[in-house]
Scaffold this active site. Structure first.
Site, PDB file in Angstrom:
ATOM      1  N   LYS A  42       0.820  -1.207   0.000  1.00 15.93           N
ATOM      2  CA  LYS A  42       0.000   0.000   0.000  1.00 15.93           C
ATOM      3  C   LYS A  42       0.859   1.265   0.000  1.00 15.93           C
ATOM      4  O   LYS A  42       0.416   2.320  -0.428  1.00 15.93           O
ATOM      5  CB  LYS A  42      -0.972  -0.017   1.172  1.00 15.93           C
ATOM      6  CG  LYS A  42      -2.027  -1.106   0.984  1.00 15.93           C
ATOM      7  CD  LYS A  42      -3.111  -1.080   2.041  1.00 15.93           C
ATOM      8  CE  LYS A  42      -4.273  -1.997   1.664  1.00 15.93           C
ATOM      9  NZ  LYS A  42      -3.919  -3.440   1.663  1.00 15.93           N
TER      10      LYS A  42
HETATM   11  C1  LIG Z   1      -4.574  -4.515   0.971  1.00 17.85           C
HETATM   12  C2  LIG Z   1      -3.804  -5.783   0.856  1.00 17.85           C
HETATM   13  C3  LIG Z   1      -4.146  -6.797  -0.074  1.00 17.85           C
HETATM   14  C4  LIG Z   1      -5.393  -6.715  -0.945  1.00 17.85           C
HETATM   15  O1  LIG Z   1      -5.290  -5.740  -1.957  1.00 17.85           O
HETATM   16  P1  LIG Z   1      -6.641  -5.210  -2.696  1.00 17.85           P
HETATM   17  O2  LIG Z   1      -6.177  -4.064  -3.500  1.00 17.85           O
HETATM   18  O3  LIG Z   1      -7.571  -4.813  -1.585  1.00 17.85           O
HETATM   19  O4  LIG Z   1      -7.164  -6.335  -3.501  1.00 17.85           O
HETATM   20  C5  LIG Z   1      -3.334  -7.915  -0.172  1.00 17.85           C
HETATM   21  N1  LIG Z   1      -2.249  -8.063   0.627  1.00 17.85           N
HETATM   22  C6  LIG Z   1      -1.895  -7.125   1.535  1.00 17.85           C
HETATM   23  C7  LIG Z   1      -0.698  -7.363   2.390  1.00 17.85           C
HETATM   24  C8  LIG Z   1      -2.647  -5.955   1.681  1.00 17.85           C
HETATM   25  O5  LIG Z   1      -2.279  -5.040   2.600  1.00 17.85           O
END
Ligand SMILES: *Cc1c(COP(=O)(O)O)cnc(C)c1O
Length: 441
Positions: free
Chosen positions: A89
Site C-alpha cells: 500500500k
Molecule cells: C490490501 C492488501 C491486499 C489486498 O489488496 P486489494 O487491493 O484490496 O485487492 C493484499 N495483501 C496485503 C498485504 C494488503 O495489505
C-alpha cells in the site's frame, strides 16, 4: 481527492490510452522514470512536476529498484514491500500524500483525511501524509484489537498532523462512524473531509506502474512475449490496476486472482455467482472482505462501458445481495482467472517455499503463490506480486515453519518507542467533536 463520485459511483478516466508501441523504449527505464511515463497521460501536471512528485515518493523506499524482481524456484516474485510500512500500500500512498499536498498548495485549500483501519491501510496512509502541510489525518482503529505491531506502526508517528484515535469497539464500529460522518454532507463540506481508501483512482494509477515494471523486467530476463501475473486479492484494487495495465497494451495473458477462504471473487470468476456470505478471519487479514469495493470498476467494462447498465446491476445487487451477471461466453479466453487458497494450503506454501528456496512469503503473498501454481504455462512466466514483508505477519510464519524467524529491523525498532493516541468511546458524537476541534482549514 473526492474519492467516490457525488452520485455514489466510482470515477474512471474516459479513455485509457494504448501505449504498446512504447514498451521497447520503456524497458530500459528505472522505476521512477517509468512511473512518470505511465502516469503522464492521466494527470494534468507537466512531466517535470510529475517527476518531482514521483522522485520524492519513491526515495522513501529502501531498495534501489523500488519494487525488485527476484526469482524463487520457477516463479518470479515482485517485492512490493520495501516502503516505509513494509506493505504494498506504500507504493500508492507515498505518491498520494505528495500529490495531495501539491494539489492543495495550488488551490490554497486544506484537507482533513478520515479513515478507519483494522491495520495495514492506516499505517500506510499515516506514513504517506505525515508532516505534509495543509493535511491532517484522523485514523480510527479498534483499541487493543489490531496486532501490537500494527498499532505501533501508527501510534509511534508523532507528527503534529497525525491523530490516532483508539476506539473502544470493533473495526466495524470504526467503519460505521467514519461512513456516517462522510454521509453528513454538511459536515463533510465544512471540514473538507477527504478519504484515502482503495477506491481512490490516483491510488490505482500509482499501482499500474509496478505491473509495467514487473512485466518489462521479466520480459528482459526471459525473452517471453506474454506474462502471467498472480495477485493476492481483497478489495480488487490491486488486480484492477493490472486490468488497466493490460488495457494499456502491456502483454499480460492472464491475471490470476487469488483469494483466501473469503472467496466471493473467485466464485464469481469460476461460476458467475456473486452473492454475499459472511466474513471469516484468516491468516491473510487484508484479504478478509466480502464486498470488493473496486469490483464495480471491472463490471463497467463487462457491460461495455454502459453506465446505466452498471447502475441497474449495482442497484439489483444492493436489493438482493446477488449480482445479475451472465457468464462470459468462452470463459477460458478471459483475462482474469481465479482460485482460492485456504489456510492449510497457505501454511504449506510458506513452509515448502522456505524449505526449498530459503525464501519467506508473507501469508497474503503465499495465497497468491498457491493459486499461481495451478495456472502455470511453459511459455508464459509467472509474476507473483508480494504484497507484504513476512515480518508484518510473524505469527503466521511461526505457525508455518515452527520458528519465530520473520523479523525486520524497522519493526523491531518500534518496540519501546514513544506512542501517542487518544482513546475514545465508540460514539459518532465523540469522534465528530474531536475532528471539529482538531481539523485544519
Ligand atoms: C490490501 C492488501 C491486499 C489486498 O489488496 P486489494 O487491493 O484490496 O485487492 C493484499 N495483501 C496485503 C498485504 C494488503 O495489505
Amino acid at each position: 481527492m473526492m474519492g467516490m463520485a457525488d452520485d455514489g459511483g466510482l470515477l474512471l478516466p474516459v479513455d485509457i490510452p494504448n501505449v504498446s508501441d512504447r514498451l521497447d523504449e520503456w524497458r530500459g527505464l528505472s522505476y521512477a522514470e517509468l512511473a512518470v511515463q505511465v502516469m503522464l497521460p492521466f494527470v494534468d501536471l507537466s512531466e517535470t512536476e510529475l517527476a518531482g512528485l514521483v522522485n520524492r515518493s519513491y526515495s522513501t523506499f529502501t531498495h534501489p529498484d523500488v519494487t525488485p524482481l527476484v526469482q524463487v524456484g520457477g516463479l518470479h516474485i515482485l517485492e512490493l514491500f520495501h516502503g516505509p510500512t513494509l506493505a504494498f500500500k506504500d507504493v500508492a500512498l507515498q505518491f498520494l500524500g505528495n500529490l495531495f499536498e501539491d494539489t492543495l498548495s495550488r488551490s490554497g485549500r486544506h484537507l482533513n483525511i478520515l479513515a478507519a483501519t483494522s491495520g495495514d491501510t492506516g499505517s500506510a496512509a499515516i506514513s504517506g501524509v505525515r508532516g505534509k502541510s495543509r493535511i491532517r489525518i484522523f485514523v480510527l482503529h479498534p483499541h487493543g484489537r489490531t496486532s501490537p505491531m500494527q498499532a505501533l506502526q501508527m501510534t509511534t508517528v508523532l507528527d503534529d498532523n497525525v491523530y490516532n484515535l483508539a476506539v473502544e469497539g470493533t473495526f466495524d464500529d470504526c467503519q460505521t462512524i467514519v461512513k456516517s460522518l462522510f454521509a453528513d454532507l454538511d459536515f463533510k463540506g465544512r471540514y473538507e473531509l477527504g478519504s484515502v481508501n482503495s477506491i481512490n483512482w490516483a491510488r490505482l494509477l500509482a499501482q499500474v506502474v509496478y505491473y509495467f515494471y514487473g512485466v518489462l523486467q521479466l520480459q528482459k530476463r526471459t525473452g517471453a512475449s506474454q506474462v502471467r501475473v498472480a495477485v493476492p486479492t481483497g478489495n480488487f484494487g490491486d488486480i484492477f490496476a493490472g486490468f488497466v495495465a493490460a488495457r494499456m497494451g502491456l502483454p499480460i495473458s492472464r491475471l490470476v486472482l487469488a483469494t483466501n477462504e473469503n472467496d466471493i471473487l473467485s466464485r464469481f470468476f469460476n461460476t458467475s455467482d456473486y452473492s454475499l456470505g459472511s466474513v471469516s478471519p484468516t491468516l491473510s487479514p487484508s484479504m478478509d472482505i466480502q464486498i470488493a469495493s473496486n469490483f464495480e470498476r471491472y463490471l463497467y467494462y463487462r457491460v461495455d462501458e454502459d453506465p446505466s447498465a452498471l447502475s441497474a446491476m449495482m442497484s439489483a445487487f444492493s436489493e438482493t445481495g446477488r449480482l445479475p451477471v451472465e457468464p462470459l461466453s468462452g470463459t477460458s479466453e478471459s483475462l482474469i482467472v481465479a482460485g482460492a487458497g485456504n489456510t492449510q494450503a497457505t501454511l504449506d506454501t510458506i513452509r515448502d517455499t522456505y524449505a526449498d528456496y530459503n525464501y519467506l512469503l508473507d501469508p497474503h503473498t503465499a495465497v497468491g503463490v498457491t493459486v499461481a501454481r495451478t495456472q502455470l504455462n511453459e511459455d508464459e512466466p509467472m509474476l507473483c506480486l508480494a504484497t507484504a514483508h513476512p515480518a508484518k505477519f510473524s505469527d503466521a510464519i511461526t505457525q508455518a515453519v515452527g520458528e519465530d524467524i520473520a523479523h525486520h529491523p524497522q519493526l523491531d525498532a518500534l518496540i519501546g518507542k514513544t506512542t501517542r493516541f487518544e482513546v475514545l468511546p465508540a460514539l459518532e458524537e465523540e469522534v465528530r467533536t474531536y475532528v471539529q476541534s482538531h481539523a485544519t482549514g
